[in-house]
Every structure is written in structure tokens, then in C-alpha cells.
Design a protein around this motif. Structure first.
Motif, PDB file in Angstrom:
ATOM      1  N   GLY A  49      62.076  56.584  95.371  1.00  0.00           N
ATOM      2  CA  GLY A  49      62.363  55.589  94.338  1.00  0.00           C
ATOM      3  C   GLY A  49      63.390  54.571  94.785  1.00  0.00           C
ATOM      4  O   GLY A  49      63.270  53.375  94.509  1.00  0.00           O
ATOM      5  N   ILE A  50      64.401  55.035  95.532  1.00  0.00           N
ATOM      6  CA  ILE A  50      65.432  54.125  96.043  1.00  0.00           C
ATOM      7  C   ILE A  50      64.844  53.164  97.080  1.00  0.00           C
ATOM      8  O   ILE A  50      65.183  51.979  97.110  1.00  0.00           O
ATOM      9  CB  ILE A  50      66.598  54.933  96.653  1.00  0.00           C
ATOM     10  CG1 ILE A  50      67.356  55.656  95.529  1.00  0.00           C
ATOM     11  CG2 ILE A  50      67.546  54.031  97.436  1.00  0.00           C
ATOM     12  CD1 ILE A  50      68.380  56.638  96.022  1.00  0.00           C
ATOM     13  N   THR A  52      61.810  52.028  97.204  1.00  0.00           N
ATOM     14  CA  THR A  52      61.070  51.014  96.455  1.00  0.00           C
ATOM     15  C   THR A  52      62.032  50.056  95.767  1.00  0.00           C
ATOM     16  O   THR A  52      61.857  48.838  95.793  1.00  0.00           O
ATOM     17  CB  THR A  52      60.154  51.674  95.412  1.00  0.00           C
ATOM     18  OG1 THR A  52      59.267  52.579  96.082  1.00  0.00           O
ATOM     19  CG2 THR A  52      59.339  50.637  94.658  1.00  0.00           C
ATOM     20  N   SER A  53      63.065  50.626  95.157  1.00  0.00           N
ATOM     21  CA  SER A  53      64.016  49.804  94.423  1.00  0.00           C
ATOM     22  C   SER A  53      64.785  48.855  95.336  1.00  0.00           C
ATOM     23  O   SER A  53      65.167  47.766  94.912  1.00  0.00           O
ATOM     24  CB  SER A  53      65.003  50.701  93.664  1.00  0.00           C
ATOM     25  OG  SER A  53      64.336  51.458  92.682  1.00  0.00           O
ATOM     26  N   PHE A  57      65.456  45.235  94.392  1.00  0.00           N
ATOM     27  CA  PHE A  57      66.855  44.877  94.151  1.00  0.00           C
ATOM     28  C   PHE A  57      67.207  43.597  94.903  1.00  0.00           C
ATOM     29  O   PHE A  57      67.833  42.687  94.356  1.00  0.00           O
ATOM     30  CB  PHE A  57      67.771  46.017  94.575  1.00  0.00           C
ATOM     31  CG  PHE A  57      69.224  45.751  94.315  1.00  0.00           C
ATOM     32  CD1 PHE A  57      69.749  45.899  93.046  1.00  0.00           C
ATOM     33  CD2 PHE A  57      70.066  45.346  95.339  1.00  0.00           C
ATOM     34  CE1 PHE A  57      71.096  45.638  92.801  1.00  0.00           C
ATOM     35  CE2 PHE A  57      71.407  45.085  95.111  1.00  0.00           C
ATOM     36  CZ  PHE A  57      71.926  45.233  93.827  1.00  0.00           C
ATOM     37  N   GLY A 240      56.858  48.169  89.190  1.00  0.00           N
ATOM     38  CA  GLY A 240      57.680  49.332  89.450  1.00  0.00           C
ATOM     39  C   GLY A 240      56.886  50.627  89.464  1.00  0.00           C
ATOM     40  O   GLY A 240      57.131  51.508  90.293  1.00  0.00           O
ATOM     41  N   SER A 244      55.293  52.556  93.223  1.00  0.00           N
ATOM     42  CA  SER A 244      55.956  53.784  93.649  1.00  0.00           C
ATOM     43  C   SER A 244      55.270  55.054  93.169  1.00  0.00           C
ATOM     44  O   SER A 244      55.030  55.970  93.955  1.00  0.00           O
ATOM     45  CB  SER A 244      57.420  53.780  93.174  1.00  0.00           C
ATOM     46  OG  SER A 244      57.490  53.610  91.772  1.00  0.00           O
ATOM     47  N   VAL A 365      63.253  47.175  89.824  1.00  0.00           N
ATOM     48  CA  VAL A 365      64.287  47.929  90.532  1.00  0.00           C
ATOM     49  C   VAL A 365      64.625  49.211  89.773  1.00  0.00           C
ATOM     50  O   VAL A 365      64.714  50.303  90.345  1.00  0.00           O
ATOM     51  CB  VAL A 365      65.568  47.076  90.685  1.00  0.00           C
ATOM     52  CG1 VAL A 365      66.742  47.939  91.109  1.00  0.00           C
ATOM     53  CG2 VAL A 365      65.354  45.975  91.705  1.00  0.00           C
ATOM     54  N   LEU A 366      64.824  49.060  88.479  1.00  0.00           N
ATOM     55  CA  LEU A 366      65.297  50.181  87.677  1.00  0.00           C
ATOM     56  C   LEU A 366      64.236  51.255  87.472  1.00  0.00           C
ATOM     57  O   LEU A 366      64.528  52.455  87.537  1.00  0.00           O
ATOM     58  CB  LEU A 366      65.774  49.660  86.313  1.00  0.00           C
ATOM     59  CG  LEU A 366      66.985  48.721  86.332  1.00  0.00           C
ATOM     60  CD1 LEU A 366      67.260  48.182  84.938  1.00  0.00           C
ATOM     61  CD2 LEU A 366      68.211  49.439  86.877  1.00  0.00           C
ATOM     62  N   ALA A 369      63.511  54.025  90.395  1.00  0.00           N
ATOM     63  CA  ALA A 369      64.663  54.899  90.628  1.00  0.00           C
ATOM     64  C   ALA A 369      64.861  55.859  89.461  1.00  0.00           C
ATOM     65  O   ALA A 369      65.070  57.066  89.660  1.00  0.00           O
ATOM     66  CB  ALA A 369      65.915  54.060  90.859  1.00  0.00           C
TER      67      ALA A 369
END
Length: 419
Positions: A49-50, A52-53, A57, A240, A244, A365-366, A369
Motif C-alpha cells: 500500500g505504501i 502505491t501511495s 503522494f 487507489g 493496489s 494516496v490515502l 495505505a
């Protein structure tokens, strides 16, 4: 020769859309190999997830600065640089030996990607007449959705045939070459044949306004915030999730293969491809952007709500319909920028477009994650339980989008006047 009347503008249109098509494919293509990366690098769902974020971001954080700079210095240099940087980042991703290089590569791709859509909007604004803009914006959105299509069955089949590294390496090289082509099409040829390009650029640089004044005006404008929340609710939820967790969701909850799960995503992409030109056409027919856009937002909200109603696992036939209508929503998201074009002066279109786009990709982004954290929390339980609670996130985000679209103030007959 005047840009808006030249046949050359269609060369510009085709080249810009080709770049956008391929760049968009790299927003969601990494989602095809989430499980593979977890196994190869021994990393958790949270770290996926990070990863992808990180891309989104970087994208979200640069939207307003890129908008200001593009309004000030013109869109060409940023579109060219962003395309080349996306290519280099994708090449680096393909040869990454560990998760740290993966993170760096996705961040580079995000920085390059951050320059793309704003400058596509500005270039279309410069090269085409206002009454052509809304329709062509729909086709631009459709080209992006074709990029999402590339990142489903075709890319999945390519990965199955050659492993995941070669497809990303090849794509990165092609993006780098397209960046060079953009320089030829947008800078080199027009400089020789179209004097008004140089003249308009010089005027734009001479008439600068303080950045703080621009930002204060945008941040205090209700219409700008309305477009921000529209994009937050309709773009981030789709990008999002698809980028992911959609493929792992199909594999874990419905016991599909990676190829079958990517085929399911294909349904959403088809909805997006259909939704982009149809909603632009409908907006032109009813002389309103807000009314059809409000209906789209309501449908998307209800679709995410359906995942909660069925405890994270709706019947398979319904899942197909949900993906299709959520896809139609992302296709309609180009209307956000038609609203921007119709509500703000040309000198502000770039920065407000960047502000609106920030909303969409802040959401993107959110969501991955937070979704990954939820899945990790429920990993000891039935897999469907984690997804069931995870779907609260797109429900809340799409509600924000629904509120945003109702905050829009639309001038009567806006479309007829060339919004």
C-alpha cells in the motif's frame, strides 16, 4: 499560422494523447503484481500500500506547484520532462533489487506523472477553440482509460509470458522515446512554423502575478474546493483501489487467478471508456455539466455502498455491474476540468486544475495505505472480513465527492458559451 485553425493541432492532439495513454497505464499496472512482489521481496500488504501511495503522494503533492509553473512558463516543457521522468522511473522499477529501489522508482514515476494531466488540459486549451474543448476533453479522458485497459488483460498476459520485469522495462523505454517525440512536436516544429507560440509564451512570462496572491484566491474560492472534492471522491477511490487491491481482492475473495481478476477489472475500464465521451456529449446536449455529473457521483457512491451491504462480497454478477458503473464514474471525471475551464480565467486554469487534481490523488494516496492497514489488522480472520471493513474507506471518500458536486455553482448555458 494560428494554432486554433491549423491542421497541425491534430498532430499535437494525437501525440499528447499517446503519451497520456501510456503514462496512465503505469498508474495501475503495478497492482497486477502486488502478490508477486509480496512473495519475491517478502513484504507485507501495508508496504505494498505504501509503494502505491508513494507514487500518488508525489503526484498529489506536486499538482498545485506544477499548475502555477505551467500557467507561468507554459505546459510544453513540463509535459516533456514528466514523460521522460516517468520512463526513467519505470525502467528503474523493472530492475529494482529490493523494496527501497521499488519505492524510489514509484516516487519518480509519480513526479513525472504529476506534470501530465494539467498540461494536457492546458495544451488542449491553447490549441483548440473553446467550443471544441469539452468534447475533446472527453476523448482525452477516454485515452487515459484505454491506458487503464492496457494495464489489465494485455499487461497481465505479458507478465505471465515473460515475468514482470521485462514488460515494465519495455514500457519505460517507450515512454522515454515518446518524451523525445513530444519535444519535436510541441517545441521544435512549432518554433519554426508558428510565430504566435513564441509570442504568447513571452507575454505569459512578462505578466506574472505573485504566487501567494494566486494561492490565496484559489484556496478561498468555493468553486475550486467543489472541484477538489469532486475529484477526491470519484478519482481516488477508483485509482487507489484498482491500482493496489482490486486484483488481490478478486484472487482472495472470489478465488480467481491473476488473469481472471484482471479481466474483471477490464469491465470497469470498459465503463470508463464508454463514460468519458458519453458524459461529455450529454453535458453538451443538456447545456450543463453539474446535472449529469451529480448523477454520476450518486451512482458511484451507491456502488461502493453496495460492497458494504453485501459484507464485502456481492454476488459475482453484481460485482461485474458495480465495476462497470464505478468505471463510468472515472470516465466522467474529465468534467471536473470542463468546470474549471468554464469558471476561471485562462491564466488560472493550470493552478485550479492542479488543485482539483490534488483532491483526486490525495484520495488515491490515502486509500491504498489505509486499506492495507485494515487488511493487515484482519489477516488472522477470514479474508473477506478485511475487505468488508476496508470498503468503508471508498464509501466515505465517494460521499465527499457527492457533497463536492452539489457545491458547484454553474452559470446558465455555460456549455453553449464554450466552457
Amino acid at each position: 499560422m494560428v494554432k486554433e485553425n491549423s491542421k497541425y493541432r491534430w498532430v499535437v492532439f494525437s501525440t499528447v494523447l499517446m503519451a497520456y495513454f501510456l503514462i496512465v497505464s503505469q498508474r495501475t499496472a503495478p497492482g497486477l503484481i502486488s502478490v508477486q512482489l509480496m512473495n519475491e521481496f517478502q513484504i507485507s500488504a501495508s508496504l505494498i500500500g505504501i509503494l502505491t501511495s508513494a507514487q500518488f503522494f508525489a503526484y498529489a503533492g506536486l499538482q498545485i506547484p506544477i499548475g502555477i509553473l505551467s500557467d507561468r512558463f507554459g505546459p510544453n516543457i513540463f509535459l516533456i520532462t514528466g514523460t521522460i521522468l516517468s520512463g526513467i522511473g519505470t525502467i528503474l522499477y523493472s530492475i529494482a533489487p529490493n523494496e527501497y529501489i521499488l519505492l524510489l522508482a514509484r516516487t519518480m514515476v509519480g513526479v513525472g506523472d504529476a506534470t501530465i494531466w494539467i498540461n494536457v488540459v492546458l495544451i488542449l486549451s491553447q490549441w483548440f477553440k473553446p467550443n471544441e474543448f469539452v468534447r475533446l476533453l472527453g476523448f482525452a479522458g477516454m485515452s487515459g482509460n484505454l491506458g487503464f485497459l492496457l494495464a489489465t488483460v494485455p499487461f497481465s498476459a505479458w507478465i505471465a509470458l515473460m515475468g514482470w520485469r521485462m514488460p515494465f522495462l519495455t514500457t519505460g523505454i517507450i515512454l522515454f522515446l515518446i518524451g523525445i517525440l513530444l519535444y519535436i512536436v510541441l517545441v521544435k516544429i512549432p518554433k519554426k512554423t508558428m510565430k504566435d507560440v513564441v509570442r504568447q509564451t513571452s507575454m505569459r512570462i512578462e505578466n506574472r502575478e505573485k504566487t501567494l496572491n494566486i494561492l490565496l484566491r484559489v484556496f478561498s474560492n468555493r468553486q475550486a474546493w467543489a472541484t477538489f472534492f469532486c475529484h477526491f471522491g470519484i478519482v481516488g477511490t477508483y485509482v487507489g483501489f484498482i491500482g493496489s487491491w482490486a486484483v488481490p481482492y478478486g484472487m482472495h475473495v472470489y478465488s480467481l487467478t491473476r488473469s481472471e481478476a484482471s479481466q474483471l477489472i477490464l469491465i470497469g475500464i470498459i465503463g470508463a471508456i464508454i463514460g468519458a465521451p458519453i458524459t461529455s456529449w450529454l453535458a453538451s446536449r443538456v447545456h450543463s455539466i453539474k446535472r449529469p455529473y451529480a448523477i454520476v457521483h450518486l451512482i458511484v457512491f451507491c456502488c461502493w455502498l453496495a460492497f458494504l451491504f453485501f459484507s464485502g462480497k456481492p454476488p459475482f454478477f453484481m460485482l461485474i455491474l458495480l465495476y462497470f458503473f464505478i468505471g463510468c464514474g472515472i470516465g466522467a471525471s474529465a468534467l471536473t476540468f470542463a468546470i474549471v475551464r468554464g469558471s476561471f480565467a485562462m491564466k488560472e486554469v493550470g493552478v485550479v486544475s492542479g488543485f482539483a487534481n490534488t483532491g483526486g490523488f490525495l484520495s488515491a494516496v490515502l486509500l491504498p495505505a489505509i486499506f492495507g492497514k485494515v487488511l493487515d489488522h484482519f489477516q488472522s480472520m477470514d479474508t473477506a472480513v478485511g475487505y468488508q471493513y476496508g470498503f468503508w474507506i471508498p464509501v466515505a471518500f465517494s460521499l465527499a465527492g457527492l457533497i463536492g458536486v452539489f457545491l458547484i455553482k454553474e452559470k446558465e448555458q455555460e456549455i453553449e458559451k464554450g466552457a
